[in-house]
Write a protein that holds these residues in place. Sequence first.
Motif, PDB file in Angstrom:
ATOM      1  N   ILE A  68       0.838  -1.198   0.000  1.00  0.00           N
ATOM      2  CA  ILE A  68       0.000   0.000   0.000  1.00  0.00           C
ATOM      3  C   ILE A  68       0.874   1.250   0.000  1.00  0.00           C
ATOM      4  CG2 ILE A  68      -1.685   1.312   1.350  1.00  0.00           C
ATOM      5  CD1 ILE A  68      -2.777  -1.503   2.276  1.00  0.00           C
ATOM      6  N   TYR A  73       0.029  -3.314  -6.194  1.00  0.00           N
ATOM      7  CA  TYR A  73      -1.143  -4.161  -5.985  1.00  0.00           C
ATOM      8  C   TYR A  73      -0.958  -5.461  -6.763  1.00  0.00           C
ATOM      9  CZ  TYR A  73      -2.403  -2.292 -10.574  1.00  0.00           C
ATOM     10  OH  TYR A  73      -2.390  -1.920 -11.890  1.00  0.00           O
ATOM     11  N   GLU A  76      -6.549  -6.249  -9.656  1.00  0.00           N
ATOM     12  CA  GLU A  76      -7.278  -5.074 -10.149  1.00  0.00           C
ATOM     13  C   GLU A  76      -8.592  -5.558 -10.736  1.00  0.00           C
ATOM     14  OE1 GLU A  76      -6.446  -1.286 -13.019  1.00  0.00           O
ATOM     15  OE2 GLU A  76      -5.797  -3.245 -13.763  1.00  0.00           O
ATOM     16  N   GLU A  91     -20.788  -1.478  -3.522  1.00  0.00           N
ATOM     17  CA  GLU A  91     -19.802  -1.053  -2.534  1.00  0.00           C
ATOM     18  C   GLU A  91     -19.999  -1.763  -1.196  1.00  0.00           C
ATOM     19  OE1 GLU A  91     -20.174   3.223  -2.674  1.00  0.00           O
ATOM     20  OE2 GLU A  91     -18.647   3.367  -4.247  1.00  0.00           O
ATOM     21  N   ILE A 111      -7.147  -2.202  -1.320  1.00  0.00           N
ATOM     22  CA  ILE A 111      -6.304  -1.012  -1.243  1.00  0.00           C
ATOM     23  C   ILE A 111      -7.126   0.234  -1.535  1.00  0.00           C
ATOM     24  CG2 ILE A 111      -4.338   0.182  -2.282  1.00  0.00           C
ATOM     25  CD1 ILE A 111      -3.168  -2.648  -2.844  1.00  0.00           C
ATOM     26  N   SER A 112      -7.927   0.162  -2.611  1.00  0.00           N
ATOM     27  CA  SER A 112      -8.737   1.337  -2.966  1.00  0.00           C
ATOM     28  C   SER A 112      -9.939   0.934  -3.803  1.00  0.00           C
ATOM     29  CB  SER A 112      -7.891   2.355  -3.739  1.00  0.00           C
ATOM     30  OG  SER A 112      -7.499   1.818  -4.985  1.00  0.00           O
ATOM     31  N   GLU A 114     -12.321   3.212  -6.442  1.00  0.00           N
ATOM     32  CA  GLU A 114     -12.486   4.545  -7.029  1.00  0.00           C
ATOM     33  C   GLU A 114     -13.365   4.497  -8.268  1.00  0.00           C
ATOM     34  OE1 GLU A 114      -8.930   6.297  -8.816  1.00  0.00           O
ATOM     35  OE2 GLU A 114      -8.028   4.300  -8.862  1.00  0.00           O
ATOM     36  N   ILE A 123     -11.190  -1.350  -8.456  1.00  0.00           N
ATOM     37  CA  ILE A 123     -10.847  -1.850  -7.135  1.00  0.00           C
ATOM     38  C   ILE A 123      -9.447  -2.448  -7.204  1.00  0.00           C
ATOM     39  CG2 ILE A 123     -11.511  -3.446  -5.294  1.00  0.00           C
ATOM     40  CD1 ILE A 123     -14.292  -3.454  -7.015  1.00  0.00           C
ATOM     41  N   THR A 125      -6.505  -4.657  -4.967  1.00  0.00           N
ATOM     42  CA  THR A 125      -6.344  -5.534  -3.810  1.00  0.00           C
ATOM     43  C   THR A 125      -4.873  -5.919  -3.610  1.00  0.00           C
ATOM     44  OG1 THR A 125      -6.640  -7.608  -5.025  1.00  0.00           O
ATOM     45  CG2 THR A 125      -8.631  -6.541  -4.209  1.00  0.00           C
TER      46      THR A 125
END
Length: 164
Positions: A68, A73, A76, A91, A111-112, A114, A123, A125
């Motif tokens: 992170i 990552y 994806e 979500e 991780i995120s 968006e 996303i 991971t």
Amino acid sequence: MFEKSSWRFPKSKKEEAEFNTKKKSILICEKCGAFYWKKSWHHGVSHYEKSKKEKKIELTICPACQMIKDGKYEGEIIIENLEERRKEEVENLIDNFNEVAFSKDPMDRIISIETIAKGILRILTTENQMAQQLAKKIQKTFKGKIFLVHSRKESTLRAKVVLR
């Protein structure tokens, strides 16, 4: 007949970095509190079973926190055709999946999340297997099509889920 040899395969750099095979101490991540003991990362040092020999404790950064921090990552997921009315449901599914995965393994993390364009969610991971399982869960729950691509050069999985 055969003599037992002391020769062993050398550890790979990735294995040494991820599993810290050379250290004889307990490692605690200073960011998330996970601890490394008996060749794997665990939650909360309070669960550490005392061994016959006391071990030295060292502060470090676990592989997930390091990824992170470095902006790296292994997974994806791109979700396309996401209707605004379904966004909150998707979500929530992602958050719940993340909680369950993290409770089983402290190295499994989102991780995120968006929005990269209207109707498209991205996303990231820390683990490629987690990304694959999450993509399949989204595809199954929201009746979409899934496309998975494994990188040959790195351990990255890229998944695309196209919702109907």
